[in-house]
Write an enzyme that holds these catalytic residues in place. Structure first.
Site, PDB file in Angstrom:
ATOM      1  N   ARG A  46       0.883  -1.143   0.350  1.00 40.68           N
ATOM      2  CA  ARG A  46       0.022   0.313  -0.393  1.00 40.68           C
ATOM      3  C   ARG A  46       0.738   1.312   0.213  1.00 40.68           C
ATOM      4  O   ARG A  46       0.193   2.602  -0.231  1.00 40.68           O
ATOM      5  CB  ARG A  46      -1.030   0.528   1.458  1.00 40.68           C
ATOM      6  N   GLU A 111       7.432   2.086  -6.708  1.00 40.79           N
ATOM      7  CA  GLU A 111       7.282   2.171  -5.027  1.00 40.79           C
ATOM      8  C   GLU A 111       8.123   2.672  -4.384  1.00 40.79           C
ATOM      9  O   GLU A 111       8.360   4.166  -4.632  1.00 40.79           O
ATOM     10  CB  GLU A 111       9.405   0.776  -4.881  1.00 40.79           C
ATOM     11  N   ASP A 112       7.748   2.568  -3.329  1.00 42.82           N
ATOM     12  CA  ASP A 112       7.612   3.598  -1.708  1.00 42.82           C
ATOM     13  C   ASP A 112       8.948   4.022  -1.578  1.00 42.82           C
ATOM     14  O   ASP A 112       9.896   5.019  -1.074  1.00 42.82           O
ATOM     15  CB  ASP A 112       6.606   2.999  -0.367  1.00 42.82           C
ATOM     16  N   ASP A 115      14.793  -1.210   0.621  1.00 41.10           N
ATOM     17  CA  ASP A 115      15.274  -1.548   1.375  1.00 41.10           C
ATOM     18  C   ASP A 115      16.321  -2.654   0.956  1.00 41.10           C
ATOM     19  O   ASP A 115      17.472  -2.026   0.872  1.00 41.10           O
ATOM     20  CB  ASP A 115      14.120  -1.445   2.432  1.00 41.10           C
ATOM     21  N   THR A 116      16.266  -3.769   1.648  1.00 38.60           N
ATOM     22  CA  THR A 116      17.013  -5.257   1.495  1.00 38.60           C
ATOM     23  C   THR A 116      17.229  -5.192   0.011  1.00 38.60           C
ATOM     24  O   THR A 116      18.127  -6.133  -0.758  1.00 38.60           O
ATOM     25  CB  THR A 116      16.148  -6.288   2.488  1.00 38.60           C
ATOM     26  N   GLY A 117      15.866  -5.073  -0.806  1.00 39.83           N
ATOM     27  CA  GLY A 117      15.619  -4.670  -2.212  1.00 39.83           C
ATOM     28  C   GLY A 117      14.846  -6.353  -2.061  1.00 39.83           C
ATOM     29  O   GLY A 117      14.590  -6.489  -3.875  1.00 39.83           O
ATOM     30  N   THR A 119      11.597  -7.150  -1.822  1.00 32.24           N
ATOM     31  CA  THR A 119      10.184  -7.059  -2.117  1.00 32.24           C
ATOM     32  C   THR A 119      10.775  -7.106  -3.977  1.00 32.24           C
ATOM     33  O   THR A 119       9.993  -7.854  -4.315  1.00 32.24           O
ATOM     34  CB  THR A 119       9.731  -6.136  -1.871  1.00 32.24           C
ATOM     35  N   LEU A 120      11.485  -6.140  -4.416  1.00 32.22           N
ATOM     36  CA  LEU A 120      12.034  -5.658  -5.689  1.00 32.22           C
ATOM     37  C   LEU A 120      12.410  -7.213  -5.990  1.00 32.22           C
ATOM     38  O   LEU A 120      11.097  -7.403  -7.330  1.00 32.22           O
ATOM     39  CB  LEU A 120      12.603  -4.724  -6.027  1.00 32.22           C
ATOM     40  N   LYS A 143      17.461   3.358   0.372  1.00 26.26           N
ATOM     41  CA  LYS A 143      17.268   3.035   1.535  1.00 26.26           C
ATOM     42  C   LYS A 143      18.831   1.983   1.442  1.00 26.26           C
ATOM     43  O   LYS A 143      19.135   0.653   1.901  1.00 26.26           O
ATOM     44  CB  LYS A 143      17.190   2.953   3.052  1.00 26.26           C
ATOM     45  N   PHE A 164      14.443   4.561  10.051  1.00 23.40           N
ATOM     46  CA  PHE A 164      13.135   4.086   9.982  1.00 23.40           C
ATOM     47  C   PHE A 164      12.264   5.667   9.755  1.00 23.40           C
ATOM     48  O   PHE A 164      12.176   6.617  10.678  1.00 23.40           O
ATOM     49  CB  PHE A 164      12.464   3.159  11.230  1.00 23.40           C
ATOM     50  N   ARG A 177       0.257   7.517   7.776  1.00 26.94           N
ATOM     51  CA  ARG A 177       0.391   6.940   5.873  1.00 26.94           C
ATOM     52  C   ARG A 177       0.641   8.512   5.241  1.00 26.94           C
ATOM     53  O   ARG A 177       0.049   8.590   4.179  1.00 26.94           O
ATOM     54  CB  ARG A 177      -0.614   6.228   5.159  1.00 26.94           C
TER      55      ARG A 177
HETATM   56  P1  XMP Z   1      12.411  -4.020   0.712  1.00 28.16           P
HETATM   57  O1  XMP Z   1      13.607  -4.055   0.445  1.00 28.16           O
HETATM   58  O2  XMP Z   1      13.454  -4.722   2.169  1.00 28.16           O
HETATM   59  O3  XMP Z   1      11.405  -3.632   1.324  1.00 28.16           O
HETATM   60  O4  XMP Z   1      12.222  -5.569   0.630  1.00 28.16           O
HETATM   61  C1  XMP Z   1      10.194  -3.885   1.880  1.00 28.16           C
HETATM   62  C2  XMP Z   1       8.977  -2.839   1.984  1.00 28.16           C
HETATM   63  O5  XMP Z   1       8.806  -2.376   3.680  1.00 28.16           O
HETATM   64  C3  XMP Z   1       8.727  -1.661   3.614  1.00 28.16           C
HETATM   65  N1  XMP Z   1      10.060  -0.675   4.178  1.00 28.16           N
HETATM   66  C4  XMP Z   1       9.893   0.176   5.177  1.00 28.16           C
HETATM   67  N2  XMP Z   1       8.478   1.138   6.164  1.00 28.16           N
HETATM   68  N3  XMP Z   1       9.421   2.789   6.520  1.00 28.16           N
HETATM   69  C5  XMP Z   1       8.922   2.060   6.544  1.00 28.16           C
HETATM   70  O6  XMP Z   1       7.772   3.254   6.652  1.00 28.16           O
HETATM   71  C6  XMP Z   1      10.627   2.757   6.291  1.00 28.16           C
HETATM   72  O7  XMP Z   1      11.771   2.982   6.850  1.00 28.16           O
HETATM   73  C7  XMP Z   1      10.700   1.204   5.678  1.00 28.16           C
HETATM   74  N4  XMP Z   1      11.762  -0.111   5.036  1.00 28.16           N
HETATM   75  C8  XMP Z   1      11.038  -0.175   4.132  1.00 28.16           C
HETATM   76  C9  XMP Z   1       8.347  -0.758   2.351  1.00 28.16           C
HETATM   77  O8  XMP Z   1       6.856  -1.013   2.652  1.00 28.16           O
HETATM   78  C10 XMP Z   1       9.191  -2.078   1.633  1.00 28.16           C
HETATM   79  O9  XMP Z   1       8.276  -1.700   0.021  1.00 28.16           O
HETATM   80 MG    MG Z   2       6.543  -1.159  -0.736  1.00 29.02          MG
END
Ligand code: XMP
Ligand code: MG
Length: 188
Positions: A46, A111-112, A115-117, A119-120, A143, A164, A177
């Site tokens: 979302r 994407e919003d 972070d770790t990558g 999800t992508l 990030k 965060f 949000r």
């Molecule tokens: P990755 O790249 O780690 O990102 O697969 C997965 C999902 O984690 C959420 N995410 C965050 N949400 N603050 C947030 O509110 C953050 O600092 C943050 N880091 C990761 C986000 O939905 C991302 O798609």
């Molecule tokens: Mg996301």
């Protein structure tokens, strides 16, 4: 949760005006890169909803500024969830897939935050059987300090530090949000 430990978004990291200025720039760049093509914007629910809405309008506005330039935009959405554990890679699951329309299209994942990558990486695997013409990625926030899986990002709004962040679609326990800016989450 006791009030004394409730995290609240206190400090603004990226203001509303900075967000909107950068989104207009991204819209201009995307409108130029996909000139006279059909492009499917694939929002990851979302967290990307506010960015998705503003970016799609920025692409439209950019077209108005350059007559003759047209990008036909379609909207599609997927919803993913990830389960985290400090030692193992996250398990990513698809809650809602995109429609058949994604087959053999130019896709831009919106994407919003990356972070770790993970999800992508999962999403790329999910899309590959659909034989897209191209798959690119546009993320509002990057990030890079937390990256576990190498991923290519084509359009980045802002790089953020290892903290965060919430607001503008991003949540903490489904809160915050609807902030119009990006804030750091702090414990009080
Ligand atoms: P990755 O790249 O780690 O990102 O697969 C997965 C999902 O984690 C959420 N995410 C965050 N949400 N603050 C947030 O509110 C953050 O600092 C943050 N880091 C990761 C986000 O939905 C991302 O798609
Ligand atoms: Mg996301």
């Amino acid at each position: 949760m006791p009030a004394a430990t409730k995290p609240t978004p206190k400090s603004v990291l990226i203001s509303e005006s900075c967000l909107q200025k950068r989104i207009r720039e991204l819209g201009t760049q995307i409108a130029a890169d996909y000139e006279n093509q059909e492009l499917v914007l694939l929002g990851v629910l979302r967290g990307s909803v506010l960015f998705f809405a503003d970016l799609s309008r920025a692409i439209f506005d950019a077209q108005l500024e350059t007559p003759g330039r047209e990008v036909q935009i379609r909207f599609e959405f997927v919803q993913l969830t990830s389960y985290h554990n400090s030692t193992q890679p996250a398990t990513v699951e698809l809650i809602r897939g995109g429609s058949n329309y994604l087959k053999q299209r130019h896709i831009l994942i919106i994407e919003d935050i990356v972070d770790t990558g993970q999800t992508l990486d999962f999403l790329y695997e999910h899309l590959s059987p659909l034989n897209p013409k191209t798959v690119k990625v546009c993320t509002l926030l990057d990030k890079p300090s937390q990256r576990r899986v190498p991923v290519t990002i084509d359009y980045i709004g802002f790089e953020v530090p290892d903290a965060f962040v919430v607001g503008y679609g991003l949540d903490y326990a489904q809160q915050y949000r609807n902030l119009p800016y990006i804030a750091l989450l702090e414990s009080v």
